[in-house]
Scaffold this motif. Structure first.
Motif, PDB file in Angstrom:
ATOM      1  N   GLN A  31      49.950 -12.825 -45.033  1.00  0.00           N
ATOM      2  CA  GLN A  31      49.358 -11.570 -44.541  1.00  0.00           C
ATOM      3  C   GLN A  31      49.764 -10.416 -45.448  1.00  0.00           C
ATOM      4  N   ARG A  32      50.994 -10.422 -45.901  1.00  0.00           N
ATOM      5  CA  ARG A  32      51.454  -9.365 -46.803  1.00  0.00           C
ATOM      6  C   ARG A  32      50.683  -9.402 -48.118  1.00  0.00           C
ATOM      7  N   GLY A  33      50.441 -10.603 -48.644  1.00  0.00           N
ATOM      8  CA  GLY A  33      49.675 -10.734 -49.880  1.00  0.00           C
ATOM      9  C   GLY A  33      48.248 -10.228 -49.713  1.00  0.00           C
ATOM     10  N   LEU A  34      47.635 -10.539 -48.568  1.00  0.00           N
ATOM     11  CA  LEU A  34      46.289 -10.046 -48.299  1.00  0.00           C
ATOM     12  C   LEU A  34      46.303  -8.530 -48.135  1.00  0.00           C
ATOM     13  N   ALA A  35      47.342  -8.018 -47.521  1.00  0.00           N
ATOM     14  CA  ALA A  35      47.462  -6.560 -47.369  1.00  0.00           C
ATOM     15  C   ALA A  35      47.501  -5.891 -48.739  1.00  0.00           C
ATOM     16  N   THR A  36      48.276  -6.447 -49.643  1.00  0.00           N
ATOM     17  CA  THR A  36      48.366  -5.891 -50.993  1.00  0.00           C
ATOM     18  C   THR A  36      47.023  -5.983 -51.711  1.00  0.00           C
ATOM     19  N   ALA A  37      46.367  -7.133 -51.596  1.00  0.00           N
ATOM     20  CA  ALA A  37      45.099  -7.346 -52.301  1.00  0.00           C
ATOM     21  C   ALA A  37      43.968  -6.487 -51.741  1.00  0.00           C
ATOM     22  N   SER A  38      44.010  -6.208 -50.444  1.00  0.00           N
ATOM     23  CA  SER A  38      42.907  -5.480 -49.803  1.00  0.00           C
ATOM     24  C   SER A  38      43.185  -3.993 -49.606  1.00  0.00           C
ATOM     25  N   GLY A  39      44.459  -3.610 -49.668  1.00  0.00           N
ATOM     26  CA  GLY A  39      44.808  -2.216 -49.399  1.00  0.00           C
ATOM     27  C   GLY A  39      44.800  -1.882 -47.921  1.00  0.00           C
ATOM     28  N   ILE A  40      44.897  -2.900 -47.076  1.00  0.00           N
ATOM     29  CA  ILE A  40      44.914  -2.710 -45.623  1.00  0.00           C
ATOM     30  C   ILE A  40      46.319  -3.059 -45.137  1.00  0.00           C
ATOM     31  N   TYR A  41      46.855  -2.267 -44.220  1.00  0.00           N
ATOM     32  CA  TYR A  41      48.196  -2.516 -43.706  1.00  0.00           C
ATOM     33  C   TYR A  41      48.325  -3.931 -43.145  1.00  0.00           C
ATOM     34  N   GLN A  42      49.476  -4.564 -43.401  1.00  0.00           N
ATOM     35  CA  GLN A  42      49.734  -5.921 -42.921  1.00  0.00           C
ATOM     36  C   GLN A  42      49.647  -5.983 -41.391  1.00  0.00           C
ATOM     37  N   GLY A  43      50.109  -4.955 -40.721  1.00  0.00           N
ATOM     38  CA  GLY A  43      50.036  -4.926 -39.261  1.00  0.00           C
ATOM     39  C   GLY A  43      48.602  -4.974 -38.756  1.00  0.00           C
ATOM     40  N   HIS A  44      47.696  -4.323 -39.478  1.00  0.00           N
ATOM     41  CA  HIS A  44      46.281  -4.364 -39.089  1.00  0.00           C
ATOM     42  C   HIS A  44      45.726  -5.768 -39.278  1.00  0.00           C
ATOM     43  N   ILE A  45      46.104  -6.414 -40.374  1.00  0.00           N
ATOM     44  CA  ILE A  45      45.635  -7.780 -40.615  1.00  0.00           C
ATOM     45  C   ILE A  45      46.130  -8.699 -39.506  1.00  0.00           C
ATOM     46  N   SER A  46      47.361  -8.524 -39.088  1.00  0.00           N
ATOM     47  CA  SER A  46      47.893  -9.302 -37.974  1.00  0.00           C
ATOM     48  C   SER A  46      47.057  -9.081 -36.705  1.00  0.00           C
ATOM     49  N   HIS A  47      46.716  -7.835 -36.434  1.00  0.00           N
ATOM     50  CA  HIS A  47      45.884  -7.528 -35.269  1.00  0.00           C
ATOM     51  C   HIS A  47      44.518  -8.202 -35.382  1.00  0.00           C
ATOM     52  N   PHE A  48      43.920  -8.184 -36.577  1.00  0.00           N
ATOM     53  CA  PHE A  48      42.614  -8.821 -36.768  1.00  0.00           C
ATOM     54  C   PHE A  48      42.717 -10.328 -36.543  1.00  0.00           C
ATOM     55  N   GLU A  49      43.757 -10.958 -37.103  1.00  0.00           N
ATOM     56  CA  GLU A  49      43.920 -12.406 -36.993  1.00  0.00           C
ATOM     57  C   GLU A  49      44.275 -12.851 -35.584  1.00  0.00           C
ATOM     58  N   ASN A  50      44.829 -11.981 -34.796  1.00  0.00           N
ATOM     59  CA  ASN A  50      45.182 -12.312 -33.419  1.00  0.00           C
ATOM     60  C   ASN A  50      44.158 -11.789 -32.423  1.00  0.00           C
ATOM     61  N   ALA A  51      43.009 -11.361 -32.935  1.00  0.00           N
ATOM     62  CA  ALA A  51      41.868 -10.911 -32.119  1.00  0.00           C
ATOM     63  C   ALA A  51      42.235  -9.757 -31.188  1.00  0.00           C
ATOM     64  N   ARG A  52      43.153  -8.926 -31.644  1.00  0.00           N
ATOM     65  CA  ARG A  52      43.511  -7.749 -30.849  1.00  0.00           C
ATOM     66  C   ARG A  52      42.765  -6.501 -31.293  1.00  0.00           C
ATOM     67  N   ARG A  53      42.097  -6.608 -32.434  1.00  0.00           N
ATOM     68  CA  ARG A  53      41.401  -5.448 -32.989  1.00  0.00           C
ATOM     69  C   ARG A  53      40.315  -5.955 -33.937  1.00  0.00           C
ATOM     70  N   GLN A  54      39.234  -5.192 -34.052  1.00  0.00           N
ATOM     71  CA  GLN A  54      38.175  -5.499 -35.014  1.00  0.00           C
ATOM     72  C   GLN A  54      38.281  -4.523 -36.179  1.00  0.00           C
ATOM     73  N   PRO A  55      38.084  -5.036 -37.403  1.00  0.00           N
ATOM     74  CA  PRO A  55      38.138  -4.116 -38.548  1.00  0.00           C
ATOM     75  C   PRO A  55      36.900  -3.225 -38.598  1.00  0.00           C
ATOM     76  N   LEU A  56      37.075  -2.035 -39.112  1.00  0.00           N
ATOM     77  CA  LEU A  56      35.926  -1.184 -39.410  1.00  0.00           C
ATOM     78  C   LEU A  56      35.127  -1.853 -40.519  1.00  0.00           C
ATOM     79  N   ILE A  57      33.866  -1.533 -40.617  1.00  0.00           N
ATOM     80  CA  ILE A  57      32.984  -2.212 -41.565  1.00  0.00           C
ATOM     81  C   ILE A  57      33.502  -2.116 -43.000  1.00  0.00           C
ATOM     82  N   HIS A  58      34.021  -0.964 -43.409  1.00  0.00           N
ATOM     83  CA  HIS A  58      34.513  -0.864 -44.790  1.00  0.00           C
ATOM     84  C   HIS A  58      35.743  -1.745 -45.000  1.00  0.00           C
ATOM     85  N   ASN A  59      36.550  -1.950 -43.956  1.00  0.00           N
ATOM     86  CA  ASN A  59      37.700  -2.840 -44.081  1.00  0.00           C
ATOM     87  C   ASN A  59      37.266  -4.305 -44.086  1.00  0.00           C
ATOM     88  N   LEU A  60      36.203  -4.629 -43.371  1.00  0.00           N
ATOM     89  CA  LEU A  60      35.657  -5.982 -43.402  1.00  0.00           C
ATOM     90  C   LEU A  60      35.220  -6.319 -44.830  1.00  0.00           C
TER      91      LEU A  60
END
Length: 90
Positions: A31-60
């Motif tokens: 998740q940290r590697g994806l955060a670095t590659a995408s510029g999205i906080y690791q905590g947000h990626i965790s939320h997306f992967e655990n279905a607690r939050r949906q990414p905004l379209i630009h983050n998708l």
């Protein structure tokens, strides 16, 4: 032309979570590697992967780009395509 079946927001969130995790693992990223590659906080990626939050379209789009997959794959509309092998050096 027949309309696509309706998908609930919860079902779409679950599909996205599963596909995001599958692509990240397939690409060998944490998740940290994806955060670095995408510029999205690791905590947000965790939320997306655990279905607690949906990414905004630009983050998708940023996630798809970082994972080298289509947004259609992340949304469950297309299969995961294997990564192209690196070209052989000349």
């Amino acid at each position: 032309m027949q309309a696509a079946p309706a998908v609930t927001a919860d079902a779409l969130t679950a599909i996205l979570a599963d596909n995001l995790r599958a692509a990240r693992i397939d690409r060998g990223l944490s998740q940290r590697g994806l955060a670095t590659a995408s510029g999205i906080y690791q905590g947000h990626i965790s939320h997306f992967e655990n279905a607690r939050r949906q990414p905004l379209i630009h983050n998708l789009v940023r996630l798809a780009h970082a994972l080298e997959v289509s947004t259609d794959f992340l949304l469950g509309l297309a299969p995961l395509t294997p990564r192209r092998p690196a070209p052989e050096p000349l």
